[in-house]
Write a protein that holds these residues in place. Structure first.
Motif, PDB file in Angstrom:
ATOM      1  N   ARG A  37      51.270  60.453  20.655  1.00 20.66           N
ATOM      2  CA  ARG A  37      51.193  59.511  19.532  1.00 20.66           C
ATOM      3  C   ARG A  37      52.543  59.349  18.833  1.00 20.66           C
ATOM      4  O   ARG A  37      52.952  58.231  18.493  1.00 20.66           O
ATOM      5  N   GLU A  38      53.220  60.449  18.597  1.00 22.36           N
ATOM      6  CA  GLU A  38      54.508  60.381  17.905  1.00 22.36           C
ATOM      7  C   GLU A  38      55.558  59.700  18.773  1.00 22.36           C
ATOM      8  O   GLU A  38      56.405  58.962  18.271  1.00 22.36           O
TER       9      GLU A  38
ATOM     10  N   THR B 191      55.006  56.051  18.490  1.00 20.47           N
ATOM     11  CA  THR B 191      55.433  55.551  17.182  1.00 20.47           C
ATOM     12  C   THR B 191      56.939  55.315  17.141  1.00 20.47           C
ATOM     13  O   THR B 191      57.412  54.304  16.607  1.00 20.47           O
TER      14      THR B 191
ATOM     15  N   GLU C 228      49.175  64.740  20.093  1.00 18.74           N
ATOM     16  CA  GLU C 228      50.096  64.470  18.986  1.00 18.74           C
ATOM     17  C   GLU C 228      51.477  64.086  19.512  1.00 18.74           C
ATOM     18  O   GLU C 228      52.123  63.170  18.991  1.00 18.74           O
TER      19      GLU C 228
END
Length: 238
Positions: free
Chosen positions: A170-171, A174, A167
């Motif tokens: 991924r963040e 982004t 996570e």
């Protein structure tokens, strides 16, 4: 020029914040005033931490204790003023705070007079500690109470941190459009490292946290990593 600016900022902060400039200066100040504080203990945010300085000889903190932002430690209680206002008598209130070794106290927690926290304990954020917390546990709440053993929490975290690492990646992608690096993954390198020769400088420093560097190296060399290297780890996350 940049070094001069940094030095000036540091100098000004030391003047403004005095003993609360950083953890080391604040810990030394508390010890000079009578508190017992063991090596490796860190007060992460001295300027937001409230420690009862009226009776510092009533404060006994062990080794490698991590006190996070917004925490309050009180060794006395002025609520007796209400009793005096009603009955005229002064009934003083004081109690020693004892914190063992290898303890984490979460943000905005309050430790009240008479509290005794054992060794190897995690106190959850926002907790109110007023009694005795045994060794080797995780405790949370108001009033603060043990909710699981440290062993159970260890296995829970082992099962969760792989997904949490994904996570994080991924963040980061982004927000920044690229992969995180060694610094951002500093708490997850056990996933893709099992050889001391592969440790980056920051990771090596992390191995010394809590004073058990030898144990950490034994664990690193003895565990089975999930990925051959950091790049394979990053490539596995979609």
């Amino acid at each position: 020029m940049r070094r001069f600016s940094d030095a000036m900022r540091t100098f000004i902060k030391k003047i403004l914040y005095k003993e609360r400039y950083d953890s080391k200066s604040y810990v030394n100040y508390l010890k000079k005033r009578g508190a017992r504080i063991g090596e490796g203990t860190t007060i992460f945010s001295p300027r937001t931490t409230i420690i009862d300085e009226q009776q510092l000889w009533m404060l006994d903190i062990g080794k490698y204790v991590q006190i996070t932002a917004g925490c309050v430690l009180l060794t006395h209680d002025f609520s007796w003023s209400v009793l005096k206002g009603r009955y005229g008598e002064i009934v003083g209130a004081a109690g020693k705070i004892t914190i063992g070794n290898n303890v984490f106290i979460g943000m905005n927690s309050v430790v009240l007079k008479g509290a005794k926290i054992g060794n190897n304990v995690i106190i959850g954020a926002g907790s109110i500690v007023s009694g005795e917390i045994p060794d080797d546990c995780v405790a949370v709440g108001n009033p603060c109470r043990p909710i699981m053993s440290l062993e159970d929490y260890y296995h829970k975290r082992k099962n969760a941190y792989r997904e949490e690492g994904k996570e994080l990646v991924r963040e980061f992608r982004t927000i920044y459009g690229n992969d995180p690096g060694e610094k951002e993954l500093r708490e997850f390198f056990f996933l893709f490292c099992d050889n001391p020769k592969d440790l980056k400088p920051l990771w090596k420093r992390m191995m010394s946290i809590c004073g058990n560097e030898e144990d950490s190296y034994k664990k690193l060399c003895g565990h089975e990593k999930y990925y051959s290297n950091i790049q394979e780890y990053l490539n596995s996350i979609s």
